[in-house]
Design an enzyme around this catalytic site. Structure first.
Site, PDB file in Angstrom:
ATOM      1  N   GLY A  22      33.213  84.757  52.883  1.00  0.00           N
ATOM      2  CA  GLY A  22      32.457  85.719  52.073  1.00  0.00           C
ATOM      3  C   GLY A  22      33.350  86.057  50.899  1.00  0.00           C
ATOM      4  O   GLY A  22      34.502  86.484  51.091  1.00  0.00           O
ATOM      5  N   PHE A  23      32.835  85.812  49.669  1.00  0.00           N
ATOM      6  CA  PHE A  23      33.707  86.042  48.519  1.00  0.00           C
ATOM      7  C   PHE A  23      33.035  86.969  47.512  1.00  0.00           C
ATOM      8  O   PHE A  23      33.163  86.823  46.313  1.00  0.00           O
ATOM      9  CB  PHE A  23      34.126  84.702  47.887  1.00  0.00           C
ATOM     10  N   GLY A  25      32.258  91.349  46.929  1.00  0.00           N
ATOM     11  CA  GLY A  25      33.133  92.477  46.613  1.00  0.00           C
ATOM     12  C   GLY A  25      34.361  92.535  47.499  1.00  0.00           C
ATOM     13  O   GLY A  25      35.506  92.554  47.010  1.00  0.00           O
ATOM     14  N   TYR A  67      34.277  81.778  41.093  1.00  0.00           N
ATOM     15  CA  TYR A  67      33.122  82.448  41.723  1.00  0.00           C
ATOM     16  C   TYR A  67      32.301  83.189  40.677  1.00  0.00           C
ATOM     17  O   TYR A  67      31.074  83.076  40.635  1.00  0.00           O
ATOM     18  CB  TYR A  67      33.629  83.419  42.793  1.00  0.00           C
ATOM     19  N   LYS A 133      29.870  96.892  60.886  1.00  0.00           N
ATOM     20  CA  LYS A 133      29.627  98.329  60.928  1.00  0.00           C
ATOM     21  C   LYS A 133      28.735  98.825  62.068  1.00  0.00           C
ATOM     22  O   LYS A 133      28.968  99.885  62.610  1.00  0.00           O
ATOM     23  CB  LYS A 133      29.036  98.762  59.591  1.00  0.00           C
ATOM     24  N   GLU A 203      23.091  97.014  53.441  1.00  0.00           N
ATOM     25  CA  GLU A 203      23.299  97.478  54.830  1.00  0.00           C
ATOM     26  C   GLU A 203      23.248  99.000  54.894  1.00  0.00           C
ATOM     27  O   GLU A 203      22.795  99.559  55.892  1.00  0.00           O
ATOM     28  CB  GLU A 203      24.613  96.927  55.385  1.00  0.00           C
ATOM     29  N   HIS A 207      20.132 102.000  56.814  1.00  0.00           N
ATOM     30  CA  HIS A 207      20.318 103.198  57.654  1.00  0.00           C
ATOM     31  C   HIS A 207      19.414 104.348  57.211  1.00  0.00           C
ATOM     32  O   HIS A 207      19.371 105.382  57.865  1.00  0.00           O
ATOM     33  CB  HIS A 207      21.773 103.682  57.576  1.00  0.00           C
TER      34      HIS A 207
HETATM   35  P1  NAD Z   1      28.815  90.943  49.042  1.00  0.00           P
HETATM   36  O1  NAD Z   1      27.317  90.951  49.029  1.00  0.00           O
HETATM   37  O2  NAD Z   1      29.520  91.452  47.818  1.00  0.00           O
HETATM   38  O3  NAD Z   1      29.340  89.449  49.290  1.00  0.00           O
HETATM   39  C1  NAD Z   1      28.930  88.684  50.355  1.00  0.00           C
HETATM   40  C2  NAD Z   1      29.560  87.289  50.229  1.00  0.00           C
HETATM   41  O4  NAD Z   1      29.202  86.539  51.399  1.00  0.00           O
HETATM   42  C3  NAD Z   1      29.103  86.478  49.020  1.00  0.00           C
HETATM   43  O5  NAD Z   1      30.218  85.831  48.468  1.00  0.00           O
HETATM   44  C4  NAD Z   1      28.160  85.450  49.619  1.00  0.00           C
HETATM   45  O6  NAD Z   1      28.126  84.238  48.874  1.00  0.00           O
HETATM   46  C5  NAD Z   1      28.795  85.252  50.987  1.00  0.00           C
HETATM   47  N1  NAD Z   1      27.842  84.696  51.957  1.00  0.00           N
HETATM   48  C6  NAD Z   1      26.603  85.143  52.263  1.00  0.00           C
HETATM   49  N2  NAD Z   1      26.048  84.358  53.201  1.00  0.00           N
HETATM   50  C7  NAD Z   1      26.943  83.376  53.478  1.00  0.00           C
HETATM   51  C8  NAD Z   1      26.952  82.255  54.345  1.00  0.00           C
HETATM   52  N3  NAD Z   1      25.914  81.966  55.107  1.00  0.00           N
HETATM   53  N4  NAD Z   1      28.063  81.487  54.367  1.00  0.00           N
HETATM   54  C9  NAD Z   1      29.133  81.751  53.586  1.00  0.00           C
HETATM   55  N5  NAD Z   1      29.182  82.815  52.757  1.00  0.00           N
HETATM   56  C10 NAD Z   1      28.109  83.606  52.700  1.00  0.00           C
HETATM   57  O7  NAD Z   1      29.308  91.681  50.366  1.00  0.00           O
HETATM   58  P2  NAD Z   1      30.278  92.963  50.475  1.00  0.00           P
HETATM   59  O8  NAD Z   1      29.599  94.126  49.830  1.00  0.00           O
HETATM   60  O9  NAD Z   1      31.642  92.551  50.052  1.00  0.00           O
HETATM   61  O10 NAD Z   1      30.254  93.279  52.059  1.00  0.00           O
HETATM   62  C11 NAD Z   1      30.737  92.391  53.044  1.00  0.00           C
HETATM   63  C12 NAD Z   1      30.630  93.044  54.422  1.00  0.00           C
HETATM   64  O11 NAD Z   1      31.612  94.081  54.553  1.00  0.00           O
HETATM   65  C13 NAD Z   1      29.292  93.727  54.700  1.00  0.00           C
HETATM   66  O12 NAD Z   1      28.820  93.311  55.956  1.00  0.00           O
HETATM   67  C14 NAD Z   1      29.616  95.195  54.721  1.00  0.00           C
HETATM   68  O13 NAD Z   1      28.812  95.955  55.581  1.00  0.00           O
HETATM   69  C15 NAD Z   1      31.044  95.182  55.216  1.00  0.00           C
HETATM   70  N6  NAD Z   1      31.741  96.435  54.867  1.00  0.00           N
HETATM   71  C16 NAD Z   1      32.407  97.105  55.852  1.00  0.00           C
HETATM   72  C17 NAD Z   1      33.041  98.305  55.598  1.00  0.00           C
HETATM   73  C18 NAD Z   1      33.790  99.027  56.672  1.00  0.00           C
HETATM   74  O14 NAD Z   1      34.413 100.048  56.381  1.00  0.00           O
HETATM   75  N7  NAD Z   1      33.782  98.596  57.910  1.00  0.00           N
HETATM   76  C19 NAD Z   1      33.013  98.831  54.302  1.00  0.00           C
HETATM   77  C20 NAD Z   1      32.364  98.124  53.308  1.00  0.00           C
HETATM   78  C21 NAD Z   1      31.729  96.923  53.593  1.00  0.00           C
END
Ligand code: NAD
Length: 340
Positions: A22-23, A25, A67, A133, A203, A207
């Protein structure tokens, strides 16, 4: 002597080779965090359209540029590959990755569990860490404990900010008490533009009253924007289904109904709308009721509070893995280790 030989002659362990799946944010922030570490090296990165891998290490900025300008790290020369099966193809071709950070959207709600299944099927052995989460998502992973053990995988779950850093802080704070009455997590997130964290925002919308993981996943970007227009870019979240509850219950700290999570996300302002904090209320052995409060510094971003702990738990997971300890662990039962 090459750098690895120098390290081994000095008895310094080689850097942990890390992949980031996942690349978006968080994935990009993770790459930047790793660029400042000598104990970990980014060797692999994957997004929806491709992956990049090189055993000697990837340049974080080059990955981010590929990217953002072309849409995938798969365009990176010479280490990129374009493929719609990026995770499976990367696992098959990268044989030197010690651990992966899963910075993937958990949409649908079983996506990360399905990625864990891919790792199990592939025969790869190492450490996986997520920042997942939802309670129901962590429960799916917990149910895979034995499969992970047999596969030789050490899986660290719920290792972001919440769940993650704040859950661990609650587990630590609980030590002052004979009984824990309440754990209240309240987060404030400020991001300048929602598109930098599309999955996180979708996500979070899931909620809100009247929405589910499925309806939020199905929303187009224009629909997300229309919703944010109505709320002036602010999402107010209460009584969220957050895995901090099951993690604290499993760690024996309190039953899950004593844990609440809520927060405010401002998608149009990098300044936090409130200070992220966790309050732990309990009774001491002398019968006094008190509350410990752990407040994150307002200058620390969501990315700093997720990626730092994720790699701290990855390092802890590597230590467990080296000792032959496989299976699944949560952020509430293991101390993260600081990555230099
Ligand atoms: P984002 O939407 O910015 O990026 C998602 C990335 O995943 C993209 O690069 C996309 O190309 C890639 N992706 C999607 N489907 C794919 C697949 N099948 N194979 C390979 N790559 C794939 O996401 P984000 O906002 O960075 O969030 C990522 C995760 O982090 C989320 O699930 C979010 O809930 C979690 N998060 C957790 C916390 C925490 O405190 N626990 C806080 C913030 C975010």
């Amino acid at each position: 002597m090459n750098p690895e030989q120098v390290k081994s002659s000095l008895n310094i362990s080689p850097a942990i080779r890390v992949g980031v799946l996942g690349f978006g944010g968080l994935g990009q922030a993770a790459a930047k965090v790793l660029a400042g570490k000598r104990e970990m090296t980014l060797v692999a990165a994957a997004d929806k359209e491709g992956y990049a891998y090189t055993e000697s290490g990837l340049n974080a900025q080059n990955c981010i540029t590929a990217y953002n300008s072309q849409g995938s790290v798969g365009y990176l020369e010479p280490s990129g590959t374009l493929t719609t099966r990026s995770i499976q193809d990367l696992i098959e071709s990268a044989d030197s990755v010690d651990g992966y950070f899963l910075a993937l959207p958990n949409l649908p709600n079983n996506f990360i569990a399905s990625v864990a299944q891919e790792f199990i099927k592939s025969g790869w052995r190492g450490v996986l860490v997520d920042a997942i989460k939802r309670t129901s998502a962590v429960e799916q992973l917990l149910a895979m404990k034995e499969e992970l053990e047999v596969a030789g995988i050490t899986y660290m779950t719920g290792c972001g900010a919440t769940p993650g850093l704040l859950t661990a802080a609650a587990a630590l704070a609980a030590q002052s008490y004979a009984e824990i009455h309440k754990v209240e997590i309240t987060f404030g997130v400020g991001i300048a533009n929602w598109e930098a964290y599309r999955a996180t925002i979708r996500e979070d919308i899931a909620h809100m009253p009247g929405y589910s993981v499925e309806t939020a996943r199905a929303m187009s970007d224009a629909e997300v924007e229309a919703l944010l227009d109505k709320t002036n870019g602010v999402l107010t979240l209460e009584n969220m289904e957050h895995a901090d509850d099951v993690m604290l219950e499993l760690a024996g700290i309190c039953s899950r109904d004593r844990v609440t999570v809520g927060g405010i996300v401002d998608t149009r302002n990098a300044k936090k709308p409130l200070s992220t904090n966790v309050k732990i209320t309990g009774r001491t052995f002398e019968g006094k009721i008190s509350t410990h409060t752990f407040i994150l510094g307002d200058e620390t971003s969501m990315a700093a509070n997720v990626c730092g702990p994720a790699f701290g738990y990855l390092k802890a997971g590597i230590q467990l893995h080296k000792r032959g300890i496989y299976g699944i662990f949560t952020a509430a039962e293991i101390m993260p280790q600081f990555v230099k």
